[in-house]
Design an enzyme around this catalytic site. Structure first.
Site, mmCIF file in Angstrom:
data_model
loop_
_atom_site.group_PDB
_atom_site.id
_atom_site.type_symbol
_atom_site.label_atom_id
_atom_site.label_comp_id
_atom_site.label_asym_id
_atom_site.label_seq_id
_atom_site.Cartn_x
_atom_site.Cartn_y
_atom_site.Cartn_z
ATOM 1 C CG ASP A 1 -2.116 0.802 1.286
ATOM 2 O OD1 ASP A 1 -2.324 0.804 0.039
ATOM 3 O OD2 ASP A 1 -3.650 0.967 2.244
ATOM 4 C CG ASP B 1 -9.176 2.045 -0.119
ATOM 5 O OD1 ASP B 1 -8.814 1.344 -0.150
ATOM 6 O OD2 ASP B 1 -8.509 3.098 0.926
HETATM 7 C C1 DGJ Z 1 -5.801 1.952 2.172
HETATM 8 C C2 DGJ Z 1 -6.358 0.801 1.056
HETATM 9 O O1 DGJ Z 1 -7.004 0.629 -0.262
HETATM 10 C C3 DGJ Z 1 -6.951 -0.001 2.412
HETATM 11 O O2 DGJ Z 1 -8.034 -1.300 1.644
HETATM 12 C C4 DGJ Z 1 -6.439 -0.431 3.230
HETATM 13 O O3 DGJ Z 1 -5.790 -1.144 3.035
HETATM 14 C C5 DGJ Z 1 -6.038 0.885 4.276
HETATM 15 N N1 DGJ Z 1 -5.146 1.484 3.167
HETATM 16 C C6 DGJ Z 1 -5.756 0.919 5.435
HETATM 17 O O4 DGJ Z 1 -4.772 1.098 5.382
#
Ligand code: DGJ
Length: 707
Positions: free
Chosen positions: A455, A524
């Site tokens: 990430d 997300d």
């Molecule tokens: C952003 C990601 O897109 C989410 O799926 C998750 O992993 C969060 N970060 C965690 O902080």
């Protein structure tokens, strides 16, 4: 596949259905001749026209039509290459030095055109790769300082692409923001220059480095489309231009406005590839060309299918511990999940987004015996184990930052702006990249981790590199190269490791990162209705195999919308299916239905992930949306159909299927009904959507053996 006519000086690049031709003109500059339907070399030579008379003292050279327009002479368009020499001189003057045609692999050849500046010690080479199984042409440029003084590249694009003169031009691209990525825009190309860019240090949610141009007449199934995509995961810029005399083209490469590339004596800068493809088959065909190219030549494991994964983020947030994760894992295994991924919150003092990033050891209060027992439990349940990491980031409230406050992007006299309470580690520094590689390879090796969700949760700011005079200029490209280097080293150490690219959802999706990862987290936003639009935009270039898509709980955390489980599944089944709901709260009935849909997905995922995509009807508020995925040999096809709002009296329009064997018959695996392909193709199929809002269906048709 690449031929040359010495008399006319024309090079012809041939792909299965297209041609690309160029030559060096009287001034020594590489000039564009053709990018379109197939031509022979002799036919391409017809396109050489002698330069016309000067029309006025204000025009200069045509701004569209050079392979890499430089800043120099009487050129006034956007330069792809802009140079400043140590004595303050600008401009590049083309001096051809020869060419090479190399067979670079089976069915693959590369044309290299070599040049140098007429007066200054600078070499430029243009590279073109063509392959026997794709119409995609990859282009990149190498610039080398052969002198003993520094040179500054004020702009060093990968390539410029020119279109033939058309009556009109239309630009397709995506815009967006966090949780609303990949919104497809299709508008008339404005006269003048249009800049698509990311200044955020990542590919970005706001724009994605690809374009499609057409004459304003192309449809999903018909018409000429020219498209290009940049393989780069940092800041980038693509500038399209439409000239008053009716020409259009675009140039693209790394960095945004104001960034420069320093070239020390002897140093070389290799741009990332800017790949292009032409088709006469409309937007559907151009997407299929990108999908096939990505599957065959970009992804590291082209033959694999993405496993059905479970991810705990929406279920638990930061509230991650061994007991809770084991409970979720047991339920996930019962559903048929193949890969269990623990998300954020497993390490250091990470209880929320304010602390702990950078301290990559399991939190002792949550995992008293480390990650080992959970990994073993997940493996024992027959699933692979995945873990979330964010290696490029640090919370100021962390041991890492307290020890190495100098490791972050910053300028000494400026504040360090936090976003999500975190700062960006300077991956351009080799000590930082080595540190990240060190803990990652140990973590993966010690625990037998099968999958990393990598990430990256904020944009750059104060992107300085104190201690190096040219640090801020070197940082952008070097950061991305070191990021790629860490991922490459990890993959070399752990050949079975698979990686998901994530940047707060779809902030880092591009052909560069996809060449070293296996899939991407598209957004997300897991609301099924919003997702349909996001997935529609994502799939314009990137294949469903790479598009992570989860089924989560309702009301949706972000939008508050409630739609049936089946609809959520059918939307997620259009990509690499995952599940992200809190399974400990799913009813027995939901678990049963979920398990059946996971099993159904597994039986058709080869079509979704490796088949050809036909967008039969795009997402719309009040009409049926239908996507079709078909095996290359036409043996099977899958239709996913959706209707958000049911309206009494709306016309019931059958969908006409594509890609079937015309003389064959196809059996619906659910109902047993047999259809003639001729009818399905020419007259269509009525999708039997259930009554009511949020109706969806999956129809799997299999070709009957010949009688
Ligand atoms: C952003 C990601 O897109 C989410 O799926 C998750 O992993 C969060 N970060 C965690 O902080």
């Amino acid at each position: 596949m690449i031929s040359f006519a010495p008399d006319s000086g024309v090079w012809l690049l041939a792909t299965p259905h297209t041609s690309y031709a160029l030559r060096i003109d009287e001034t020594g500059a590489p000039c564009h001749l053709a990018w379109g339907p197939r031509l022979t070399l002799a036919e391409a030579e017809d396109l050489v026209v002698p330069p016309g008379p000067e029309t006025s003292s204000f025009e200069g050279r045509d701004p569209v039509g050079e392979e890499l327009p430089v800043d120099g002479g009487t050129r006034y368009g956007p330069p792809s290459l802009q140079v400043r020499f140590a004595d303050g001189s600008r401009a590049f003057e083309w001096q051809p030095e020869g060419h090479d045609i190399e067979e670079s692999g089976p069915g693959e050849s590369v044309l290299v055109l070599r040049f140098r500046d007429r007066r200054y010690p600078l070499q430029v080479s243009l590279h073109y790769r063509v392959r026997a199984d794709t119409d995609v042409i990859e282009r990149w440029t190498v610039v080398r300082n052969t002198g003993d003084e520094a040179v500054t590249l004020l702009r060093a694009d990968s390539a410029a692409w020119a279109l033939p003169p058309l009556r009109d031009y239309r630009l397709s691209h995506v815009t967006g923001q966090w949780s609303a990525e990949s919104q497809l825009r299709r508008d008339q190309l404005p006269y003048g220059e249009t800049v698509l860019t990311s200044r955020r240090g990542i590919t970005s949610h706001h724009a994605n480095p690809w374009v499609m141009l057409d004459a304003g007449e192309a449809t999903e199934d018909h018409g000429r489309v020219w498209s290009a995509a940049l393989a780069w995961s940092g800041s980038w810029r693509i500038t399209t231009q439409r000239t008053p005399d009716g020409r259009a083209g675009f140039t693209g490469g790394v960095g945004h406005d104001g960034t420069t590339v320093p070239l020390a004596p002897g140093e070389e800068f290799t741009t990332p590839p800017f790949a292009g493809v032409f088709t006469e088959g409309g937007f559907g065909a151009v997407s299929r060309a990108w999908h096939a190219f990505t599957l065959a030549h970009v992804l590291p494991h082209p033959d694999e299918f993405a496993p059905v994964l479970y991810n705990s983020w929406e279920a638990t947030g930061f509230d991650v511990d061994e007991v809770g994760q084991k409970a979720l894992a047991e339920r996930a295994a019962e559903l048929g999940v193949e890969l269990y991924v623990v998300d954020d919150g497993w390490f250091g003092a990470r209880r929320n987004d304010r602390a702990g990033l950078g301290d990559w050891t399991p939190a002792p209060d949550r995992f008293p015996d480390g990650l080992g027992p959970l990994v073993d439990a997940v493996h024992g349940l027959g699933m692979r184990f995945g873990l979330w990491v964010e290696p490029e980031m640090v919370n100021p409230d962390s041991d890492l930052y307290r020890t190495h406050p100098d490791w972050v992007l910053h300028f000494p006299e400026r504040p360090r702006s936090e976003l999500r309470n975190q700062l960006v580690l300077n991956f351009a520094r080799s000590d930082v990249a080595d540190w990240a590689y060190g803990w990652l390879t140990r973590l993966v090796g010690e625990h037998g981790i099968d999958f990393l969700k990598w990430d990256m949760n904020r944009a750059f700011s104060e992107a300085g590199w104190p201690g190096r005079q040219d640090g801020a200029d070197r940082l952008g490209p070097q950061y991305v190269r070191n990021l790629y280097g860490v991922v490459d080293r990890l993959r070399a150490d752990h050949p079975a490791l698979r990686i998901e690219s994530c940047s707060g959802g779809g902030g880092r999706v591009d052909l560069g990162i996809l060449s070293r990862t296996d899939q991407a987290w598209a957004s997300d936003n897991t609301d099924a209705a919003d997702r349909m639009g996001i997935q529609h935009g994502f799939g314009q270039v990137y294949p469903a195999r790479t598009m992570g898509s989860w089924v989560t709980d309702v009301p949706n955390q972000l939008t508050g919308r409630t739609v049936p489980l089946r609809f959520r599944f059918h939307v997620a089944m259009a990509g690499a299916l995952g599940i992200g709901g809190d399974l400990t709260h799913w009813s027995e009935e939901e678990l049963r239905e979920g398990a059946a849909l996971v099993a159904e997905y597994k039986s058709v995922r080869h079509l979704v992930q490796h088949g050809r995509l036909d967008r039969l009807s795009p997402p719309a508020e009040d009409a049926e949306a239908v996507v079709q995925y078909t095996a290359a040999d036409g043996a099977e096809t899958l239709l996913l159909g959706y209707r958000r709002v049911s309206r009494h009296g709306s016309p019931k329009v059958p969908v006409r299927l594509r890609g079937l064997t015309p003389t064959a018959r196809y059996r619906d695996t659910r109902t047993g009904t047999v259809h003639h392909a001729a009818v399905l193709g020419a007259y269509g199929l009525h999708l039997d959507l259930p009554a009511g809002d949020w109706a969806s269906t999956a129809v799997h048709l299999v070709r009957e053996p010949e009688a």
